[in-house]
Design a protein around this motif. Structure first.
Motif, PDB file in Angstrom:
ATOM      1  N   UNK A 124       0.807  -1.219   0.000  1.00 56.47           N
ATOM      2  CA  UNK A 124       0.000   0.000   0.000  1.00 56.47           C
ATOM      3  C   UNK A 124       0.841   1.271   0.000  1.00 56.47           C
ATOM      4  N   UNK A 125       1.927   1.291   0.755  1.00 52.59           N
ATOM      5  CA  UNK A 125       2.608   2.548   1.017  1.00 52.59           C
ATOM      6  C   UNK A 125       3.463   3.032  -0.160  1.00 52.59           C
ATOM      7  N   UNK A 126       3.653   4.358  -0.211  1.00 54.20           N
ATOM      8  CA  UNK A 126       4.654   4.976  -1.060  1.00 54.20           C
ATOM      9  C   UNK A 126       5.995   4.908  -0.325  1.00 54.20           C
ATOM     10  N   UNK A 218      -3.455   1.949  -1.463  1.00 57.86           N
ATOM     11  CA  UNK A 218      -2.458   3.023  -1.361  1.00 57.86           C
ATOM     12  C   UNK A 218      -2.610   3.682  -0.001  1.00 57.86           C
ATOM     13  N   UNK A 219      -1.968   4.803   0.183  1.00 59.91           N
ATOM     14  CA  UNK A 219      -2.085   5.555   1.414  1.00 59.91           C
ATOM     15  C   UNK A 219      -2.190   7.034   1.068  1.00 59.91           C
ATOM     16  N   UNK A 220      -2.595   7.821   2.028  1.00 62.63           N
ATOM     17  CA  UNK A 220      -2.639   9.271   1.826  1.00 62.63           C
ATOM     18  C   UNK A 220      -1.297   9.876   2.194  1.00 62.63           C
ATOM     19  N   UNK A 221      -0.766  10.684   1.285  1.00 64.55           N
ATOM     20  CA  UNK A 221       0.486  11.387   1.531  1.00 64.55           C
ATOM     21  C   UNK A 221       0.314  12.848   1.140  1.00 64.55           C
ATOM     22  N   UNK A 222       1.241  13.683   1.591  1.00 59.76           N
ATOM     23  CA  UNK A 222       1.165  15.123   1.332  1.00 59.76           C
ATOM     24  C   UNK A 222       2.231  15.509   0.305  1.00 59.76           C
ATOM     25  N   UNK A 223       1.803  15.879  -0.887  1.00 61.98           N
ATOM     26  CA  UNK A 223       2.717  16.337  -1.938  1.00 61.98           C
ATOM     27  C   UNK A 223       2.908  17.840  -1.793  1.00 61.98           C
ATOM     28  N   UNK A 224       4.147  18.278  -1.825  1.00 65.77           N
ATOM     29  CA  UNK A 224       4.476  19.679  -1.591  1.00 65.77           C
ATOM     30  C   UNK A 224       3.729  20.602  -2.558  1.00 65.77           C
ATOM     31  N   UNK A 225       3.339  21.767  -2.029  1.00 68.47           N
ATOM     32  CA  UNK A 225       2.622  22.734  -2.852  1.00 68.47           C
ATOM     33  C   UNK A 225       3.459  23.312  -3.974  1.00 68.47           C
ATOM     34  N   UNK A 226       4.785  23.211  -3.859  1.00 69.54           N
ATOM     35  CA  UNK A 226       5.696  23.627  -4.930  1.00 69.54           C
ATOM     36  C   UNK A 226       6.398  22.387  -5.481  1.00 69.54           C
ATOM     37  N   UNK A 227       5.584  21.429  -5.912  1.00 72.70           N
ATOM     38  CA  UNK A 227       6.126  20.134  -6.339  1.00 72.70           C
ATOM     39  C   UNK A 227       7.025  20.277  -7.564  1.00 72.70           C
ATOM     40  N   UNK A 228       8.022  19.410  -7.623  1.00 75.12           N
ATOM     41  CA  UNK A 228       8.962  19.363  -8.739  1.00 75.12           C
ATOM     42  C   UNK A 228       8.808  18.042  -9.499  1.00 75.12           C
ATOM     43  N   UNK A 229       9.360  18.007 -10.683  1.00 75.29           N
ATOM     44  CA  UNK A 229       9.500  16.758 -11.413  1.00 75.29           C
ATOM     45  C   UNK A 229      10.873  16.178 -11.091  1.00 75.29           C
ATOM     46  N   UNK A 230      10.995  14.879 -11.230  1.00 73.56           N
ATOM     47  CA  UNK A 230      12.280  14.239 -10.999  1.00 73.56           C
ATOM     48  C   UNK A 230      13.281  14.690 -12.047  1.00 73.56           C
ATOM     49  N   UNK A 231      14.428  15.185 -11.600  1.00 73.78           N
ATOM     50  CA  UNK A 231      15.434  15.652 -12.550  1.00 73.78           C
ATOM     51  C   UNK A 231      15.905  14.495 -13.429  1.00 73.78           C
ATOM     52  N   UNK A 232      15.948  14.756 -14.720  1.00 77.10           N
ATOM     53  CA  UNK A 232      16.369  13.733 -15.680  1.00 77.10           C
ATOM     54  C   UNK A 232      15.273  12.762 -16.058  1.00 77.10           C
ATOM     55  N   UNK A 233      14.085  12.906 -15.443  1.00 74.08           N
ATOM     56  CA  UNK A 233      12.989  12.003 -15.758  1.00 74.08           C
ATOM     57  C   UNK A 233      12.223  12.457 -16.991  1.00 74.08           C
ATOM     58  N   UNK A 234      11.556  11.537 -17.635  1.00 71.49           N
ATOM     59  CA  UNK A 234      10.778  11.868 -18.818  1.00 71.49           C
ATOM     60  C   UNK A 234       9.312  12.048 -18.475  1.00 71.49           C
ATOM     61  N   UNK A 235       8.487  12.140 -19.512  1.00 67.92           N
ATOM     62  CA  UNK A 235       7.045  12.267 -19.293  1.00 67.92           C
ATOM     63  C   UNK A 235       6.288  11.167 -20.007  1.00 67.92           C
TER      64      UNK A 235
END
Length: 271
Positions: A124-126, A218-235
């Protein structure tokens, strides 16, 4: 020697006087004569035995007190080190590679991951996977179907809209493990952007979880209000563990104060 002899005589004399006082009201036949050295010696032996017992008891109590003092001193040292060290419980800042400035220190930054969204046996967890894994000596065990699986994670949009930043759909998710510098507790509060009295805000953002119709828990988590994408990651759409925004559903959930289909915020607080 003379001084010791005088002291002994004084002790004997005092003892005689005490014995006389104790027996001065008894029968004449039972009165203790000051000149009866045998009786005096018996009483002296008895008193010496009791004194030795008392000394042993005092010594044992002193040992116990010293032991307790040692334990107290150890606890005080540990508390002092904890206060000097500061901090305690760690937390994950989802969607960021850094930790809140001045309040925390970075333990490590990495990649959000977890189980596949459509696997019925999924964990379940991230999790926040480190960038520098130590795969260990058993990494080359034969592959089979009897194992758990680990995937990366992506942001997902809802009808093309996502609270995780512009153009974040299918982008890979970073994470940072943070340790408070002078706080010992951390708490994620859903549906809040501010902390309650006595708590200090680390960051706020959007509540996230897996999509409700997917098989995997899954579980509930808190994603930052100024979230970023993973550097070097694609879409590209590689799926894996997915982050969806969370909507309120009225019914067993009280409305008001909640509102139907409104997206929920979150805050991470320190104390």
């Amino acid at each position: 020697m003379a001084k010791g002899w005088q002291t002994s005589n004084l002790v004997v004399t005092v003892l005689y006087m005490l014995l006389c006082c104790l027996h001065c009201h008894g029968d004449k036949e039972k009165r203790i004569l000051l000149s009866d050295p045998e009786y005096v010696q018996q009483q002296m032996t008895h008193l010496q035995s009791e004194l030795q017992t008392l000394q042993a008891t005092v010594q044992a109590q002193n040992v116990k007190l010293q032991t307790q003092d040692g334990k107290i001193s150890s606890l005080e040292q540990r508390l002092s080190h904890a206060n000097q060290d500061g901090g305690g419980a760690t937390f994950v800042r989802w969607g960021r590679t850094d930790c809140p400035a001045n309040l925390t220190e970075l333990v490590y930054s990495g990649y959000a991951g977890g189980s596949w969204w459509d696997h019925t046996g999924a964990a379940a967890e991230y999790v926040c996977l480190p960038r520098d894994p130590d795969l260990g000596p058993l990494q080359n065990l034969p592959n089979d179907d009897y194992s758990a699986l680990m995937y990366g994670a992506e942001y997902e949009s809802v009808n093309g809209h996502t609270p995780f930043g512009p153009n974040s759909h299918n982008k890979e998710v970073p994470c940072a493990v943070c340790r408070p510098k002078s706080f010992v507790s951390s708490l994620m509060i859903p549906a809040k952007t501010t902390c309650y009295s006595g708590w200090t805000k680390a960051y706020s953002g959007s509540l996230a979880a897996g999509e409700y119709a997917h098989k995997a828990a899954s579980q509930y988590v808190c994603v930052d209000g100024q979230a970023q994408d993973l550097d070097g990651g694609g879409d590209a759409n590689h799926d894996g563990k997915l982050f969806f925004a969370v909507r309120a559903q009225c019914g067993s959930l009280r409305c008001p104060p909640y509102e139907q289909n409104k997206y929920l915020s979150c805050v991470v607080c320190l104390k």
